[in-house]
Design a protein around this motif. Structure first.
Motif, mmCIF file in Angstrom:
data_model
loop_
_atom_site.group_PDB
_atom_site.id
_atom_site.type_symbol
_atom_site.label_atom_id
_atom_site.label_comp_id
_atom_site.label_asym_id
_atom_site.label_seq_id
_atom_site.Cartn_x
_atom_site.Cartn_y
_atom_site.Cartn_z
ATOM 1 N N PHE A 279 37.379 52.245 27.673
ATOM 2 C CA PHE A 279 38.745 51.763 27.900
ATOM 3 C C PHE A 279 38.742 50.247 27.714
ATOM 4 C CE2 PHE A 279 42.807 51.018 29.671
ATOM 5 C CZ PHE A 279 43.451 52.217 29.958
ATOM 6 N N ASP A 280 39.713 49.714 27.000
ATOM 7 C CA ASP A 280 39.980 48.277 26.772
ATOM 8 C C ASP A 280 39.802 47.861 25.323
ATOM 9 O OD1 ASP A 280 40.718 47.686 29.369
ATOM 10 O OD2 ASP A 280 38.704 47.050 29.970
ATOM 11 N N ASN A 281 39.036 48.621 24.529
ATOM 12 C CA ASN A 281 38.769 48.253 23.131
ATOM 13 C C ASN A 281 38.255 46.824 23.017
ATOM 14 O OD1 ASN A 281 38.586 48.671 20.360
ATOM 15 N ND2 ASN A 281 40.695 48.081 19.961
ATOM 16 N N MET A 282 37.195 46.536 23.749
ATOM 17 C CA MET A 282 36.516 45.248 23.645
ATOM 18 C C MET A 282 35.898 45.120 22.247
ATOM 19 S SD MET A 282 36.670 43.590 26.577
ATOM 20 C CE MET A 282 36.728 43.752 28.354
ATOM 21 N N PRO A 283 35.751 43.896 21.732
ATOM 22 C CA PRO A 283 35.142 43.729 20.403
ATOM 23 C C PRO A 283 33.787 44.410 20.261
ATOM 24 C CG PRO A 283 36.164 41.680 21.086
ATOM 25 C CD PRO A 283 36.253 42.623 22.265
ATOM 26 N N VAL A 284 32.988 44.414 21.331
ATOM 27 C CA VAL A 284 31.650 45.011 21.255
ATOM 28 C C VAL A 284 31.715 46.509 20.975
ATOM 29 C CG1 VAL A 284 31.484 45.492 23.746
ATOM 30 C CG2 VAL A 284 29.402 45.102 22.418
ATOM 31 N N SER A 285 32.821 47.153 21.341
ATOM 32 C CA SER A 285 32.899 48.610 21.183
ATOM 33 C C SER A 285 32.850 49.051 19.721
ATOM 34 C CB SER A 285 34.178 49.144 21.843
ATOM 35 O OG SER A 285 35.335 48.650 21.192
ATOM 36 N N ALA A 286 33.240 48.167 18.816
ATOM 37 C CA ALA A 286 33.199 48.511 17.388
ATOM 38 C C ALA A 286 31.797 48.356 16.804
ATOM 39 C CB ALA A 286 34.182 47.643 16.615
ATOM 40 N N TYR A 287 30.876 47.718 17.546
ATOM 41 C CA TYR A 287 29.555 47.398 17.004
ATOM 42 C C TYR A 287 28.413 48.088 17.733
ATOM 43 C CZ TYR A 287 32.292 43.833 14.676
ATOM 44 O OH TYR A 287 33.249 43.193 13.919
ATOM 45 N N THR A 288 28.731 48.960 18.698
ATOM 46 C CA THR A 288 27.671 49.746 19.320
ATOM 47 C C THR A 288 27.186 50.785 18.310
ATOM 48 O OG1 THR A 288 29.298 51.285 20.242
ATOM 49 C CG2 THR A 288 28.601 49.445 21.649
ATOM 50 N N GLU A 289 26.068 51.388 18.604
ATOM 51 C CA GLU A 289 25.523 52.422 17.703
ATOM 52 C C GLU A 289 25.345 53.713 18.485
ATOM 53 O OE1 GLU A 289 24.560 54.612 14.816
ATOM 54 O OE2 GLU A 289 25.147 52.534 14.414
ATOM 55 N N PRO A 290 26.214 54.695 18.273
ATOM 56 C CA PRO A 290 27.373 54.677 17.365
ATOM 57 C C PRO A 290 28.544 53.896 17.949
ATOM 58 C CG PRO A 290 27.261 56.764 18.532
ATOM 59 C CD PRO A 290 26.028 56.015 18.934
ATOM 60 N N ALA A 291 29.533 53.591 17.088
ATOM 61 C CA ALA A 291 30.710 52.841 17.534
ATOM 62 C C ALA A 291 31.470 53.646 18.581
ATOM 63 C CB ALA A 291 31.611 52.534 16.339
ATOM 64 N N LEU A 292 31.953 52.932 19.613
ATOM 65 C CA LEU A 292 32.520 53.570 20.799
ATOM 66 C C LEU A 292 33.990 53.949 20.612
ATOM 67 C CD1 LEU A 292 32.146 54.313 23.848
ATOM 68 C CD2 LEU A 292 32.907 51.968 24.370
ATOM 69 N N THR A 293 34.299 55.218 20.860
ATOM 70 C CA THR A 293 35.694 55.651 20.963
ATOM 71 C C THR A 293 36.258 55.071 22.260
ATOM 72 O OG1 THR A 293 35.267 57.696 19.759
ATOM 73 C CG2 THR A 293 37.214 57.649 21.165
ATOM 74 N N THR A 294 37.484 54.540 22.199
ATOM 75 C CA THR A 294 37.993 53.816 23.364
ATOM 76 C C THR A 294 39.518 53.818 23.388
ATOM 77 O OG1 THR A 294 37.859 51.686 24.557
ATOM 78 C CG2 THR A 294 37.954 51.593 22.166
ATOM 79 N N ILE A 295 40.069 53.215 24.409
ATOM 80 C CA ILE A 295 41.518 53.071 24.563
ATOM 81 C C ILE A 295 41.883 51.622 24.298
ATOM 82 C CG2 ILE A 295 43.448 53.139 26.188
ATOM 83 C CD1 ILE A 295 42.543 55.892 25.321
ATOM 84 N N ASN A 296 42.803 51.415 23.361
ATOM 85 C CA ASN A 296 43.225 50.051 23.018
ATOM 86 C C ASN A 296 44.386 49.601 23.890
ATOM 87 O OD1 ASN A 296 43.238 47.639 21.227
ATOM 88 N ND2 ASN A 296 45.310 48.373 20.776
#
Length: 336
Positions: A279-296
């Motif tokens: 939850f929050d769609n922090m910038p880091v969430s796009a660069y985890t492995e695998p990229a994190l599904t989240t709430i924007n």
């Protein structure tokens, strides 16, 4: 020489000449050049245009963005709050207010510090209440200044609020997990009790019930709301031999990222063995492995809306208090 004279001389319309002289669209580059050159040659007084140019309006005063820190575990120099601040800054420029940012820690005699604000042309206050309890609001309400509270809500305190629709976001995330995994979701819950996380818990359990499952069957782990803390807490849980749930909703991206690291170290594959939504769609969430599904969360828009509401309060000095909830969206990535 007037614009009308130029139009007659060049066999053009007065509108075309006016657009060219005032730098407005609507005429070709060649025609604009011809008009400007003729105007200069014939001695046209360009100062007339400068006199018509609108002068910038002076600011209406100063708005204070006060960041209240109780335990400091949630309110910190994170991308969430930096983006919220950018939205507030943009809003202040739009509505012509100076912006001052002020940090206030619990136990620093807030009454005395807040009284001093009145002597600095303070027109209104934007209060970040993420870590606040309801009784912490009293010194702010006693100021009798226009006030908008961000990122929290208290049912029994009449005030203006701008916040995230936390329950909606958690509901979307949990339904997404259930529809893909077809199993009971677990909950990676913050060990720090704040209103945002309480509302997210409501959304999570509502989604579980709506999908015909019992809330008591959802496995809940209480983790620190930081990557390092969540990693250490989840690692300790896994080292006891406890088997994780098939999927988890996490109160924020930091918890999700920390837990994912601990799960991967124990050999669990994401999302094949364990699926996660943050939850929050922090910038880091796009660069985890695998990229994190989240709430924007549209954080900048949230800040702009808060300034808009505060501006209305400053101008009207009254009205019915509003609770403005900013809607969220699901960002599908690779952890589900």
């Amino acid at each position: 020489m007037t614009a009308k004279d130029l139009a007659r001389m060049l066999h053009l319309s007065e509108a075309a000449v006016s657009m060219a002289l005032n730098g407005k669209p609507g005429v070709s580059t060649a025609t604009r050049k011809k008009i400007i050159e003729t105007a200069r040659r014939e001695g046209y007084d360009f100062s007339r245009i400068a006199e018509k140019a609108p002068q910038p309006q002076p600011p209406h005063g100063t708005v204070y963005f006060i960041i209240y820190r109780k335990h400091g575990a949630v309110v910190a120099d994170t991308p969430f709050f930096s983006q919220l601040s950018q939205g507030i800054d943009s809003g202040c420029k739009k509505y012509r207010y100076y912006l001052n940012v002020f940090y206030l820690d619990e136990g620093e005699n807030p009454e005395r510090q807040l009284r001093e604000l009145i002597h600095f042309d303070c027109k209104g206050i934007l209060l970040l209440g993420t870590e606040m309890l309801e009784n912490d609001l009293l010194p702010f309400l006693n100021l009798k200044l226009p006030l908008v509270i961000l990122d929290t809500y208290f049912e029994t305190t009449e005030a203006d609020y701008v916040l995230i629709n936390n329950a909606q976001g958690a509901y979307l995330a949990t339904c997404h997990l259930i529809s893909h995994c077809k199993e009971q979701p677990g909950y990676l819950r913050s060990s720090y009790p704040i209103n945002n996380f309480t509302e997210r818990a409501d959304g999570f359990y509502r989604a579980v019930r709506r999908n015909g499952m019992s809330t008591s069957n959802s496995r809940v782990h209480y983790l620190s709301p930081s990557p390092e803390g969540a990693y250490a807490d989840m690692k300790a849980i896994l080292e006891t031999g406890e088997k994780p749930a098939r999927c988890y909703f996490a109160d924020n991206d930091h918890i999700a990222c920390g837990a994912m690291k601990a799960l991967k170290e124990k050999g669990f594959r994401i999302p094949k063995d364990v699926a996660l939504v943050g939850f929050d769609n922090m910038p880091v969430s796009a660069y985890t492995e695998p990229a994190l599904t989240t709430i924007n969360v549209p954080k900048e828009y949230m800040g702009e809306m808060a300034v808009c509401r505060l501006s209305q309060l400053i101008e009207s000095r009254g009205g019915i208090p509003l609770k403005l909830e900013v809607s969220t969206t699901l960002v599908r990535r690779k952890t589900v």
